[in-house]
Design a protein around this motif. Structure first.
Motif: not given
Length: 375
Positions: A311-330
């Motif tokens: 059974v193939n399950c998945a994370k429903p969102v691949f990656r939060p957008l802030h991760k593309y900008f290197g933002k953490c903690g916000e």
């Protein structure tokens, strides 16, 4: 004359004369295509009128009527429909558009097409939709639009968001047919957009639509998409949907109630499966259950364990957008969702045997509250 002889129902889409279904991997997502759908597409193809806009025009009218708005414009993707919505509002370089960080990257891309600055907001604590409090914190004099996705078919908290004096675009890519206080999602904002990608609630293969009530916005839609035979030149966009895609969309729209009913039936079966082993099932039971999302301590381990069960399950969102900008903690709520959410397959074309296999896999993987016992 019958165009197709073979009848395709939900339960027949996975049959094979050479491979038993219990030997096949159950995909995380899959379109639901019926004989009615194939007949509708074939009729249009055989007519030769595949770019006349006849089917497209009818689809636009039927979708608008279903949602309860004046009219809209079909496009060849949900991303391009969102781009049209933003352009219709006059969004341009120097403007800001607020959107959630916990959403697919195509929403961000549509904002970037306009040259505007995307401003990311967090999602609600314990949920997956954009947080009104976070939106309010992100507002500035440059804010010209707010994009509000109804994630996984769950209605966002519109009461507070609609009180903000900024145009609101409902992103109903995952929520066609869902309601908020008795009104169809897509009828409450200044504009709304829909996606008809292959694995969305209904499909045209690729496709989308932008809807509005305002005559001014509708005129703007028409101007933005008129790319030929103009008296004077203006930048416009060849985002046309093909008539055979619209024929499929019209057929799918007529089946939407049965699609949603089937999703709800399957969700209840999963609810019962989790309840039998003393575990929490989906985190939210509102809306139309486009995704069946549960939360666990280590999603990757559960995804791998379910895969071993076929059974193939998945994370429903691949990656939060802030991760593309290197933002953490916000964005703590989006980080929580990313670190805990897992989506179990749910779509109308799942047959009873597949649903039974998924429930047995849930029982096996979630036994003792952890997949660590599996080898």
């Amino acid at each position: 004359m019958k165009i197709f002889r073979q009848s395709h129902r939900f339960s027949s889409l996975r049959k094979s004369s050479t491979i038993r279904s219990d030997q096949m991997i159950i995909p995380h997502s899959r379109p639901t295509i019926s004989k009615r759908d194939m007949d509708s597409v074939a009729r249009n193809l055989l007519s030769g009128q595949i770019a006349s806009r006849k089917e497209v025009g009818l689809f636009e009218k039927e979708m608008s009527s279903f949602i309860g708005v004046r009219m809209g414009v079909a496009a060849n993707s949900g991303t391009n429909a969102l781009h049209l919505a933003l352009k219709a509002l006059g969004i341009k370089s120097g403007d800001e558009v607020v959107l959630p960080t916990y959403v697919c990257a195509s929403v961000l891309s549509a904002v970037n097409y306009t040259g505007a600055t995307p401003v990311l907001a967090d999602i609600e604590p314990g949920g997956y939709n954009i947080s009104p409090e976070s939106v309010e914190e992100k507002l500035s004099k440059k804010t010209k639009a707010i994009i509000v996705p109804h994630m996984f078919g769950i209605p966002a908290n519109l009461d507070r968001l609609l009180k903000i004096d900024v145009p609101l675009i409902e992103d109903c890519a995952q929520a066609i047919g869902a309601e908020y206080k008795g009104k169809k999602l897509g009828s409450l904002g200044d504009l709304s957009i829909f996606s008809f990608y292959a694995t969305k609630v209904l499909t045209t293969g690729h496709g989308g639509m932008a809807l509005a009530n305002s005559p001014q916005l509708l005129d703007r839609f028409a101007d933005l998409t008129k790319y030929d035979e103009r008296e004077g030149y203006a930048v416009s966009y060849n985002y046309e949907m093909a008539d055979f895609a619209a024929a499929l969309g019209r057929s799918q729209l007529r089946q939407l109630d049965s699609f949603i009913r089937r999703r709800n039936e399957i969700a209840k079966i999963y609810d019962d499966a989790f309840e039998r082993i003393g575990m929490d099932g989906r985190t939210n039971r509102d809306g139309i259950c486009f995704r069946y999302v549960v939360e666990v301590d280590n999603p990757d381990k559960y995804i791998e364990a379910m895969k071993k069960c076929g059974v193939n399950c998945a994370k429903p969102v691949f990656r939060p957008l802030h991760k593309y900008f290197g933002k953490c903690g916000e964005f703590p709520n989006a980080e929580r969702a990313m670190s805990r959410a897992i989506s179990v397959p749910i779509y109308p074309s799942l047959n009873d045997e597949e649903i039974s296999r998924i429930c047995k896999s849930i029982n096996r993987v979630w036994a003792n509250g952890s997949p660590n016992h599996m080898r």
